[in-house]
Design a protein around this motif. Structure first.
Motif, PDB file in Angstrom:
ATOM      1  N   TRP A 301      76.539  22.403  28.583  1.00 25.06           N
ATOM      2  CA  TRP A 301      77.023  23.171  29.350  1.00 25.06           C
ATOM      3  C   TRP A 301      78.279  22.290  30.244  1.00 25.06           C
ATOM      4  CZ3 TRP A 301      77.317  27.994  28.678  1.00 25.06           C
ATOM      5  CH2 TRP A 301      75.784  28.811  28.247  1.00 25.06           C
ATOM      6  N   ASP A 302      79.405  23.003  30.473  1.00 23.86           N
ATOM      7  CA  ASP A 302      80.337  22.721  31.548  1.00 23.86           C
ATOM      8  C   ASP A 302      80.165  23.563  32.717  1.00 23.86           C
ATOM      9  OD1 ASP A 302      82.695  22.712  33.132  1.00 23.86           O
ATOM     10  OD2 ASP A 302      83.840  21.706  31.782  1.00 23.86           O
ATOM     11  N   ILE A 303      79.424  23.113  33.623  1.00 25.16           N
ATOM     12  CA  ILE A 303      78.947  24.125  34.836  1.00 25.16           C
ATOM     13  C   ILE A 303      79.891  24.504  35.381  1.00 25.16           C
ATOM     14  CG2 ILE A 303      77.435  24.226  36.841  1.00 25.16           C
ATOM     15  CD1 ILE A 303      75.852  23.802  34.336  1.00 25.16           C
ATOM     16  N   ALA A 304      81.065  23.836  35.617  1.00 22.90           N
ATOM     17  CA  ALA A 304      82.234  24.244  36.541  1.00 22.90           C
ATOM     18  C   ALA A 304      82.961  25.239  35.896  1.00 22.90           C
ATOM     19  CB  ALA A 304      83.333  23.057  36.819  1.00 22.90           C
ATOM     20  N   PHE A 373      72.174  22.699  27.524  1.00 24.53           N
ATOM     21  CA  PHE A 373      71.510  21.714  28.324  1.00 24.53           C
ATOM     22  C   PHE A 373      72.696  20.992  29.162  1.00 24.53           C
ATOM     23  CE2 PHE A 373      73.121  19.124  24.928  1.00 24.53           C
ATOM     24  CZ  PHE A 373      73.135  17.885  25.472  1.00 24.53           C
ATOM     25  N   TYR A 374      72.394  20.291  30.042  1.00 23.02           N
ATOM     26  CA  TYR A 374      73.357  19.418  30.942  1.00 23.02           C
ATOM     27  C   TYR A 374      72.794  17.922  30.987  1.00 23.02           C
ATOM     28  CZ  TYR A 374      75.804  18.109  34.968  1.00 23.02           C
ATOM     29  OH  TYR A 374      76.702  17.313  35.630  1.00 23.02           O
ATOM     30  N   TYR A 375      74.209  17.239  31.103  1.00 19.05           N
ATOM     31  CA  TYR A 375      74.023  15.639  31.233  1.00 19.05           C
ATOM     32  C   TYR A 375      75.277  15.287  31.781  1.00 19.05           C
ATOM     33  CZ  TYR A 375      76.857  14.620  26.966  1.00 19.05           C
ATOM     34  OH  TYR A 375      77.870  14.550  26.036  1.00 19.05           O
ATOM     35  N   ASP A 376      75.202  14.078  32.546  1.00 15.16           N
ATOM     36  CA  ASP A 376      76.147  13.549  33.087  1.00 15.16           C
ATOM     37  C   ASP A 376      75.856  11.980  32.939  1.00 15.16           C
ATOM     38  OD1 ASP A 376      74.678  12.830  35.380  1.00 15.16           O
ATOM     39  OD2 ASP A 376      75.487  14.496  36.456  1.00 15.16           O
ATOM     40  N   ILE A 383      66.697  21.651  29.248  1.00 15.50           N
ATOM     41  CA  ILE A 383      67.477  23.127  28.808  1.00 15.50           C
ATOM     42  C   ILE A 383      67.871  24.005  30.208  1.00 15.50           C
ATOM     43  CG2 ILE A 383      64.915  24.162  28.964  1.00 15.50           C
ATOM     44  CD1 ILE A 383      66.079  26.311  26.687  1.00 15.50           C
ATOM     45  N   VAL A 384      69.131  24.250  29.999  1.00 15.29           N
ATOM     46  CA  VAL A 384      69.632  25.099  31.164  1.00 15.29           C
ATOM     47  C   VAL A 384      70.153  26.493  30.728  1.00 15.29           C
ATOM     48  CG1 VAL A 384      71.505  25.157  32.770  1.00 15.29           C
ATOM     49  CG2 VAL A 384      70.527  22.866  32.250  1.00 15.29           C
ATOM     50  N   ILE A 385      69.572  27.471  31.443  1.00 11.90           N
ATOM     51  CA  ILE A 385      70.077  28.880  30.828  1.00 11.90           C
ATOM     52  C   ILE A 385      70.809  29.467  32.023  1.00 11.90           C
ATOM     53  CG2 ILE A 385      68.932  31.010  30.598  1.00 11.90           C
ATOM     54  CD1 ILE A 385      67.822  29.165  28.601  1.00 11.90           C
ATOM     55  N   LYS A 386      71.816  30.077  31.348  1.00 14.65           N
ATOM     56  CA  LYS A 386      72.816  30.903  31.778  1.00 14.65           C
ATOM     57  C   LYS A 386      72.644  32.436  31.969  1.00 14.65           C
ATOM     58  CE  LYS A 386      78.028  32.087  31.811  1.00 14.65           C
ATOM     59  NZ  LYS A 386      79.103  32.320  30.884  1.00 14.65           N
ATOM     60  N   GLY A 387      72.224  33.024  33.112  1.00 16.59           N
ATOM     61  CA  GLY A 387      71.942  34.135  33.339  1.00 16.59           C
ATOM     62  C   GLY A 387      72.704  34.738  34.306  1.00 16.59           C
TER      63      GLY A 387
END
Length: 439
Positions: A301-304, A373-376, A383-387
């Protein structure tokens, strides 16, 4: 035109009346039926079931037939056809002849993607208002073609058919536990804590079976998995590749490369270089394996920007740990030793699959819309869920939990730690039910 109805008798033993279960190829082989979520087969509708082979689709059709007969439906109005045994012309002839003799039918078409021009055939059945339940072990074709059938009674009647979830496995093992069901981001496990030891013991058993019905019954009846089950899994995976027209050798090398990753991130170029093929070919084969419900490809994911960063590395998740275990056996490893040495990433894959099963629905909420998912440079969230309420992360820490700072809330799943944001993975998975359109 006369048709050879006698060809169907062996596949439709209920036409003979009571006691037919003893003659049925599927029901006669089991001593105990594994409970599955019921579907409502409405008159004149089309129901589609898509999922990996050996997850129990054919057996499930027989249980639905049994329920129809128990409801009082005339058995002669129920027609089951294994479509890998007949041509489209034969199937159409069977249906037309039996409709003339018995009126409107309940039709169960198993392995429908074997029929040439099956999409148009299913469309015709829908237009005629014939009650139809269809399955396919080639979900690549089933998914692609089903999307071209709008307004034919399919809407709301399409389901994923997955291996058993951990909760379903526990119920089948007859462990009496408090009924529990919760959202992936709001787990309520207080009633389960006193049962931790029992649930955790069954979790290790579930990991060995992978939720496939035959391995589950193996374990329940014999306490171990029959060795031939691993070969069956390898054959089914390669069979899906062959049916889609792909090269089995490339698929085998790709699966071995994915196995060696053991949950680590990778990009298409690296995989392509390792196997000696182009990265578009890697992408194509991964898409086929994902459509066949063998793997899930998780994008970062690109969270921003609230979307996937398609150029970043991916994570490849096996839908069932049994697939990874079968690959280990195929590569010469002992299954028990392999599980013990690779617990954390196998558990991570189980968690990812369960969360996806919990959220996904055909067409309306497919995996790529909500899962990633997310990493830096310093950390990674499994695992990252977009809700609707933003992003929510889940980290599997089967050893000691080490918390890190993210821009979204994170739940930590451990082996046995319990805290405000931490709980045992087995208790979490037990209460995580499949979505309303996942069987």
């Amino acid at each position: 035109m006369a048709v050879k109805i006698v060809k169907l008798i062996r596949y439709n033993p209920w036409w003979k009346g009571e006691g037919w279960e003893k003659e049925d190829h599927d029901l006669s082989k089991v001593g105990e039926i594994i409970p599955r979520k019921a579907i409502n087969v409405k008159e004149g509708s089309i129901v589609l079931l898509r999922g990996i082979r050996r997850a129990g689709k054919s057996f499930y059709l027989k249980t639905q037939i049994k329920k129809l007969i128990e409801r009082g439906i005339d058995p002669r109005r129920i027609l089951y056809i294994p479509c890998d045994r007949f041509t489209r012309g034969e199937v159409k002839g069977f249906i037309d002849e039996l409709r003339l003799r018995h009126g409107e039918l309940y039709i169960f078409l198993d392995e429908i993607t074997y029929l040439k021009g099956w999409r148009l055939f299913l469309k015709e059945l829908g237009e005629e208002g014939i009650t139809t339940v269809a399955t396919g072990s080639n979900p690549v074709e089933l998914r692609k073609e089903s999307e071209l059938l709008p307004g034919r009674g399919i809407e709301g009647n399409e389901y994923y058919f997955n291996p058993l979830s951990f909760g379903e496995f526990v119920h089948f093992m007859k462990l009496k536990l408090p009924p529990t069901s919760f959202s992936y981001r709001e787990p309520k496990i207080d009633d389960l804590i006193p049962w931790y030891e029992e649930i955790e013991g069954l979790f290790y058993a579930y990991l060995q079976t992978g939720g496939f019905p035959e391995t589950v019954t193996d374990f329940k009846n014999h306490g171990e998995i029959k060795e031939e089950r691993y070969e069956e899994i390898i054959r089914l995976v390669l069979g899906e590749i062959a049916k889609s027209g792909k090269n089995e050798e490339i698929a085998r090398e790709l699966l071995e490369a994915l196995f060696r990753l053991k949950g680590n991130r990778v990009d298409y170029v690296t995989l392509a270089r390792e196997i000696g093929i182009s990265h578009p070919t890697v992408r194509e084969y991964l898409s086929t394996l994902e459509s066949a419900r063998v793997i899930y490809t998780l994008e970062a994911w690109d969270i921003a920007k609230k979307r996937h960063a398609h150029r970043k590395e991916k994570k490849i998740i096996f839908q069932s740990p049994l697939i990874a275990i079968a690959l280990a056996v195929y590569l010469g490893e002992d299954p028990v030793k392999f599980i013990e040495e690779n617990l954390e990433w196998l558990v991570e894959h189980i968690v990812a699959s369960h969360v996806i099963w919990h959220c996904e629905e055909p067409i309306l909420r497919e995996k790529h819309v909500f899962a990633g998912f997310y990493y830096d440079q310093s950390k990674e969230c499994d695992i990252v869920i977009k809700g609707r309420n933003g992003f929510f992360g889940i980290e599997v820490k089967y050893g000691r939990v080490k918390r890190k700072t993210y821009s979204f809330p994170v739940l930590y799943l451990s082996k046995d730690e319990l805290g405000k944001d931490t709980l045992p993975v087995s208790l979490y998975l037990y209460g995580l039910e499949k979505s309303r359109r996942s069987i």
